[in-house]
Motif scaffolding. Structure first.
Motif, short mmCIF file in Angstrom:
data_model
loop_
_atom_site.label_atom_id
_atom_site.label_comp_id
_atom_site.label_asym_id
_atom_site.label_seq_id
_atom_site.Cartn_x
_atom_site.Cartn_y
_atom_site.Cartn_z
N UNK A 12 15.40 -14.40 5.92
CA UNK A 12 15.61 -14.65 7.35
C UNK A 12 14.76 -15.79 7.87
N UNK A 13 14.06 -16.48 6.97
CA UNK A 13 13.32 -17.67 7.37
C UNK A 13 11.82 -17.45 7.50
N UNK A 14 11.35 -16.27 7.19
CA UNK A 14 9.92 -15.99 7.27
C UNK A 14 9.26 -16.30 5.93
N UNK A 15 9.28 -17.58 5.54
CA UNK A 15 8.71 -17.98 4.26
C UNK A 15 7.19 -17.80 4.21
N UNK A 16 6.56 -17.71 5.38
CA UNK A 16 5.12 -17.48 5.45
C UNK A 16 4.72 -16.10 4.99
N UNK A 17 5.70 -15.23 4.81
CA UNK A 17 5.42 -13.86 4.37
C UNK A 17 4.73 -13.86 3.00
N UNK A 18 4.92 -14.93 2.25
CA UNK A 18 4.30 -15.04 0.92
C UNK A 18 2.79 -14.83 1.01
N UNK A 19 2.17 -15.28 2.10
CA UNK A 19 0.72 -15.15 2.28
C UNK A 19 0.28 -13.70 2.50
N UNK A 20 1.22 -12.85 2.94
CA UNK A 20 0.86 -11.49 3.35
C UNK A 20 1.40 -10.41 2.42
N UNK A 21 1.95 -10.80 1.29
CA UNK A 21 2.56 -9.84 0.38
C UNK A 21 1.57 -8.75 -0.04
N UNK A 22 0.35 -9.15 -0.41
CA UNK A 22 -0.66 -8.17 -0.82
C UNK A 22 -0.90 -7.11 0.26
N UNK A 23 -1.08 -7.58 1.48
CA UNK A 23 -1.36 -6.65 2.59
C UNK A 23 -0.16 -5.75 2.87
N UNK A 24 1.02 -6.29 2.82
CA UNK A 24 2.23 -5.49 3.09
C UNK A 24 2.40 -4.42 2.03
N UNK A 25 2.21 -4.78 0.77
CA UNK A 25 2.31 -3.79 -0.30
C UNK A 25 1.24 -2.71 -0.15
N UNK A 26 0.05 -3.12 0.22
CA UNK A 26 -1.04 -2.15 0.44
C UNK A 26 -0.68 -1.18 1.57
N UNK A 27 -0.12 -1.70 2.66
CA UNK A 27 0.30 -0.86 3.78
C UNK A 27 1.34 0.16 3.35
N UNK A 28 2.19 -0.22 2.40
CA UNK A 28 3.24 0.68 1.91
C UNK A 28 2.75 1.57 0.76
N UNK A 29 1.45 1.48 0.51
CA UNK A 29 0.81 2.27 -0.55
C UNK A 29 1.35 1.95 -1.95
N UNK A 30 1.73 0.68 -2.12
CA UNK A 30 2.14 0.19 -3.45
C UNK A 30 0.87 -0.41 -4.05
N UNK A 31 0.32 0.29 -5.04
CA UNK A 31 -0.99 -0.11 -5.58
C UNK A 31 -0.98 -0.17 -7.11
#
Length: 131
Positions: free
Chosen positions: A20-39
């Protein structure tokens, strides 16, 4: 502990945002996965998948376009496209059983995408896996 299915579901969400055009999400992948308890191992798995799709997106999209019967990639919904991109990456670049990858994509599409998505995704991935 998160499952591989949960890791894939998180990757689909990330790919959806990226599409959807949020290419900046690449910088936050670690944090997003951590929030979803993907560890741990599942986080490594998810990061590998996400980065692999993003780094090979042109080749993956070429596969989608070359196997579409009608319409173009722009006519494909973002959720469906994200599921397809992930599965095609796994089919083309990972040493996984194609039938398992396709089944996982179909199951994820049943939960995340439109009603016609499982049939569409199954058909397209079947063509690609046999090519």
């Amino acid at each position: 502990m998160a499952t591989r299915t949960q890791a894939r579901e998180s990757v689909i969400g990330l790919l959806y945002a990226y599409d959807l055009g949020n290419e900046g999400i690449v910088k936050y992948v670690d944090e997003i996965l951590e929030d979803k308890k993907i560890r741990n191992k599942q986080k490594e798995f998810a990061l590998d998948l996400f980065n692999g799709v993003v780094n090979n997106i042109e080749k993956i999209d070429e596969e989608i376009v070359s196997h579409l019967n009608q319409g173009g990639i722009k006519d494909t919904g973002s959720v469906e496209k994200s599921i397809l991109r992930l599965a095609i990456y796994e089919i083309l670049f990972k040493d996984l059983d194609k039938a398992i990858v396709i089944n996982e994509a179909i199951e994820l599409s049943k939960r995340l995408a439109s009603d016609g998505a499982p049939k569409f995704i199954n058909g397209l991935l079947d063509k690609i896996s046999k090519a």
